[in-house]
Write an enzyme that holds these catalytic residues in place. Structure first.
Site, PDB file in Angstrom:
ATOM      1  N   ASP A   1      -7.579  -0.886   0.664  1.00 45.65           N
ATOM      2  CA  ASP A   1      -7.396  -2.341   0.636  1.00 45.65           C
ATOM      3  C   ASP A   1      -8.511  -2.968  -0.187  1.00 45.65           C
ATOM      4  O   ASP A   1      -9.678  -2.556  -0.098  1.00 45.65           O
ATOM      5  CB  ASP A   1      -7.403  -2.904   2.064  1.00 45.65           C
ATOM      6  CG  ASP A   1      -6.863  -4.322   2.121  1.00 45.65           C
ATOM      7  OD1 ASP A   1      -5.760  -4.513   2.660  1.00 45.65           O
ATOM      8  OD2 ASP A   1      -7.545  -5.245   1.616  1.00 45.65           O
ATOM      9  N   ILE A   2      -8.165  -3.972  -0.979  1.00 43.68           N
ATOM     10  CA  ILE A   2      -9.145  -4.599  -1.876  1.00 43.68           C
ATOM     11  C   ILE A   2     -10.161  -5.444  -1.097  1.00 43.68           C
ATOM     12  O   ILE A   2     -11.267  -5.682  -1.575  1.00 43.68           O
ATOM     13  CB  ILE A   2      -8.407  -5.445  -2.947  1.00 43.68           C
ATOM     14  CG1 ILE A   2      -9.243  -5.614  -4.194  1.00 43.68           C
ATOM     15  CG2 ILE A   2      -7.936  -6.774  -2.403  1.00 43.68           C
ATOM     16  CD1 ILE A   2      -8.475  -6.081  -5.409  1.00 43.68           C
TER      17      ILE A   2
ATOM     18  N   ASN B   1       1.852  -6.355   9.459  1.00 37.39           N
ATOM     19  CA  ASN B   1       2.129  -7.784   9.553  1.00 37.39           C
ATOM     20  C   ASN B   1       3.519  -8.036   8.948  1.00 37.39           C
ATOM     21  O   ASN B   1       3.833  -7.483   7.890  1.00 37.39           O
ATOM     22  CB  ASN B   1       1.063  -8.569   8.785  1.00 37.39           C
ATOM     23  CG  ASN B   1      -0.319  -8.353   9.355  1.00 37.39           C
ATOM     24  OD1 ASN B   1      -0.490  -8.337  10.571  1.00 37.39           O
ATOM     25  ND2 ASN B   1      -1.305  -8.159   8.491  1.00 37.39           N
TER      26      ASN B   1
ATOM     27  N   GLN C   1       2.429 -12.113   7.035  1.00 33.52           N
ATOM     28  CA  GLN C   1       2.521 -11.092   5.981  1.00 33.52           C
ATOM     29  C   GLN C   1       2.344 -11.784   4.637  1.00 33.52           C
ATOM     30  O   GLN C   1       3.085 -12.706   4.300  1.00 33.52           O
ATOM     31  CB  GLN C   1       3.899 -10.408   6.044  1.00 33.52           C
ATOM     32  CG  GLN C   1       4.112  -9.356   4.962  1.00 33.52           C
ATOM     33  CD  GLN C   1       5.481  -8.685   5.063  1.00 33.52           C
ATOM     34  OE1 GLN C   1       6.314  -9.075   5.884  1.00 33.52           O
ATOM     35  NE2 GLN C   1       5.709  -7.693   4.227  1.00 33.52           N
TER      36      GLN C   1
ATOM     37  N   HIS D   1       3.996  -2.481   4.122  1.00 29.92           N
ATOM     38  CA  HIS D   1       2.738  -1.730   4.086  1.00 29.92           C
ATOM     39  C   HIS D   1       2.212  -1.600   5.504  1.00 29.92           C
ATOM     40  O   HIS D   1       2.346  -2.497   6.331  1.00 29.92           O
ATOM     41  CB  HIS D   1       1.696  -2.407   3.185  1.00 29.92           C
ATOM     42  CG  HIS D   1       1.501  -3.867   3.449  1.00 29.92           C
ATOM     43  ND1 HIS D   1       2.392  -4.816   3.030  1.00 29.92           N
ATOM     44  CD2 HIS D   1       0.507  -4.537   4.098  1.00 29.92           C
ATOM     45  CE1 HIS D   1       1.964  -6.016   3.389  1.00 29.92           C
ATOM     46  NE2 HIS D   1       0.829  -5.881   4.054  1.00 29.92           N
ATOM     47  N   LEU D   2       1.611  -0.442   5.744  1.00 34.80           N
ATOM     48  CA  LEU D   2       0.963  -0.176   7.023  1.00 34.80           C
ATOM     49  C   LEU D   2      -0.537  -0.149   6.782  1.00 34.80           C
ATOM     50  O   LEU D   2      -1.023   0.624   5.950  1.00 34.80           O
ATOM     51  CB  LEU D   2       1.436   1.172   7.565  1.00 34.80           C
ATOM     52  CG  LEU D   2       0.976   1.540   8.980  1.00 34.80           C
ATOM     53  CD1 LEU D   2       1.630   0.625  10.014  1.00 34.80           C
ATOM     54  CD2 LEU D   2       1.316   2.996   9.295  1.00 34.80           C
ATOM     55  N   HIS D   3      -1.261  -1.041   7.464  1.00 30.10           N
ATOM     56  CA  HIS D   3      -2.724  -1.021   7.396  1.00 30.10           C
ATOM     57  C   HIS D   3      -3.226   0.078   8.333  1.00 30.10           C
ATOM     58  O   HIS D   3      -2.861   0.097   9.518  1.00 30.10           O
ATOM     59  CB  HIS D   3      -3.320  -2.340   7.890  1.00 30.10           C
ATOM     60  CG  HIS D   3      -2.982  -3.558   7.108  1.00 30.10           C
ATOM     61  ND1 HIS D   3      -3.879  -4.182   6.275  1.00 30.10           N
ATOM     62  CD2 HIS D   3      -1.854  -4.302   7.047  1.00 30.10           C
ATOM     63  CE1 HIS D   3      -3.329  -5.264   5.745  1.00 30.10           C
ATOM     64  NE2 HIS D   3      -2.095  -5.363   6.196  1.00 30.10           N
TER      65      HIS D   3
HETATM   66  P1  AMP Z   1      -0.755  -8.539   4.650  1.00 33.73           P
HETATM   67  O1  AMP Z   1      -1.407  -9.846   4.977  1.00 33.73           O
HETATM   68  O2  AMP Z   1      -0.472  -7.691   5.832  1.00 33.73           O
HETATM   69  O3  AMP Z   1       0.455  -8.752   3.743  1.00 33.73           O
HETATM   70  O4  AMP Z   1      -1.828  -7.704   3.849  1.00 33.73           O
HETATM   71  C1  AMP Z   1      -1.920  -7.630   2.474  1.00 33.73           C
HETATM   72  C2  AMP Z   1      -3.171  -6.860   2.172  1.00 33.73           C
HETATM   73  O5  AMP Z   1      -3.144  -6.480   0.810  1.00 33.73           O
HETATM   74  C3  AMP Z   1      -4.477  -7.607   2.400  1.00 33.73           C
HETATM   75  O6  AMP Z   1      -5.276  -6.894   3.340  1.00 33.73           O
HETATM   76  C4  AMP Z   1      -5.112  -7.660   1.016  1.00 33.73           C
HETATM   77  O7  AMP Z   1      -6.518  -7.547   1.052  1.00 33.73           O
HETATM   78  C5  AMP Z   1      -4.460  -6.473   0.329  1.00 33.73           C
HETATM   79  N1  AMP Z   1      -4.389  -6.551  -1.123  1.00 33.73           N
HETATM   80  C6  AMP Z   1      -3.942  -7.579  -1.872  1.00 33.73           C
HETATM   81  N2  AMP Z   1      -3.981  -7.261  -3.176  1.00 33.73           N
HETATM   82  C7  AMP Z   1      -4.449  -5.998  -3.251  1.00 33.73           C
HETATM   83  C8  AMP Z   1      -4.720  -5.092  -4.330  1.00 33.73           C
HETATM   84  N3  AMP Z   1      -4.520  -5.446  -5.607  1.00 33.73           N
HETATM   85  N4  AMP Z   1      -5.198  -3.866  -4.029  1.00 33.73           N
HETATM   86  C9  AMP Z   1      -5.418  -3.510  -2.737  1.00 33.73           C
HETATM   87  N5  AMP Z   1      -5.171  -4.311  -1.687  1.00 33.73           N
HETATM   88  C10 AMP Z   1      -4.708  -5.540  -1.942  1.00 33.73           C
END
Ligand code: AMP
Length: 120
Positions: free
Chosen positions: A35-36, A92, A99, A105-107
């Site tokens: 995750d970024i 989420n 979301q 996506h699974l965190h």
């Molecule tokens: P969600 O709120 O569950 O949709 O989570 C989206 C996640 O994607 C967040 O934790 C962001 O930090 C992550 N994210 C967004 N853009 C990128 C990216 N380019 N590379 C890696 N993670 C990202």
């Protein structure tokens, strides 16, 4: 329920190689990357390679091979990262689940003691 997939979302761009990612693991059906904006020492996102917007969409419409490939990727992420003492897996989903990215996506979050998900 109708699921409309937007192929301009940021994870679709990562899958097409238009945006870089820090890959942890990849197989035919899934990609896992850091995750970024990590919320913990381990914060990896596992995504299917197919166009699914959410967990419920993936669970309903993905093939058994896609679902198995995805879950095997989760296992590999757990093997490759420091989560032996435990972790949290979160999906989420849509507005109530807050979301942000409309590609399933699974965190996988861990590497430290986490707080309770729902404070007592
Ligand atoms: P969600 O709120 O569950 O949709 O989570 C989206 C996640 O994607 C967040 O934790 C962001 O930090 C992550 N994210 C967004 N853009 C990128 C990216 N380019 N590379 C890696 N993670 C990202």
């Amino acid at each position: 329920m109708q699921y409309d997939y937007d192929d301009q979302n940021i994870f679709a761009k990562i899958l097409r190689g238009e945006i870089p990612n820090k890959t942890v693991y990849e197989n035919d059906h899934a990609l896992a990357f850091h995750d970024i904006l990590p919320q913990a020492p381990v914060h990896v996102l596992v995504i299917p390679k197919g166009p699914y917007v959410s967990l419920d969409h993936f669970a309903r419409d993905a093939s058994p091979e896609e679902q198995a490939g995805f879950m095997r990727a989760v296992a590999e992420v757990c093997r490759l990262t420091d989560v032996e003492k435990g972790f949290r897996a979160i999906s989420n989903t849509r507005a109530h689940g807050v979301q942000d990215v409309p590609h399933y996506h699974l965190h996988i979050i861990g590497g430290t003691q986490l707080g309770r998900m729902m404070p007592a």
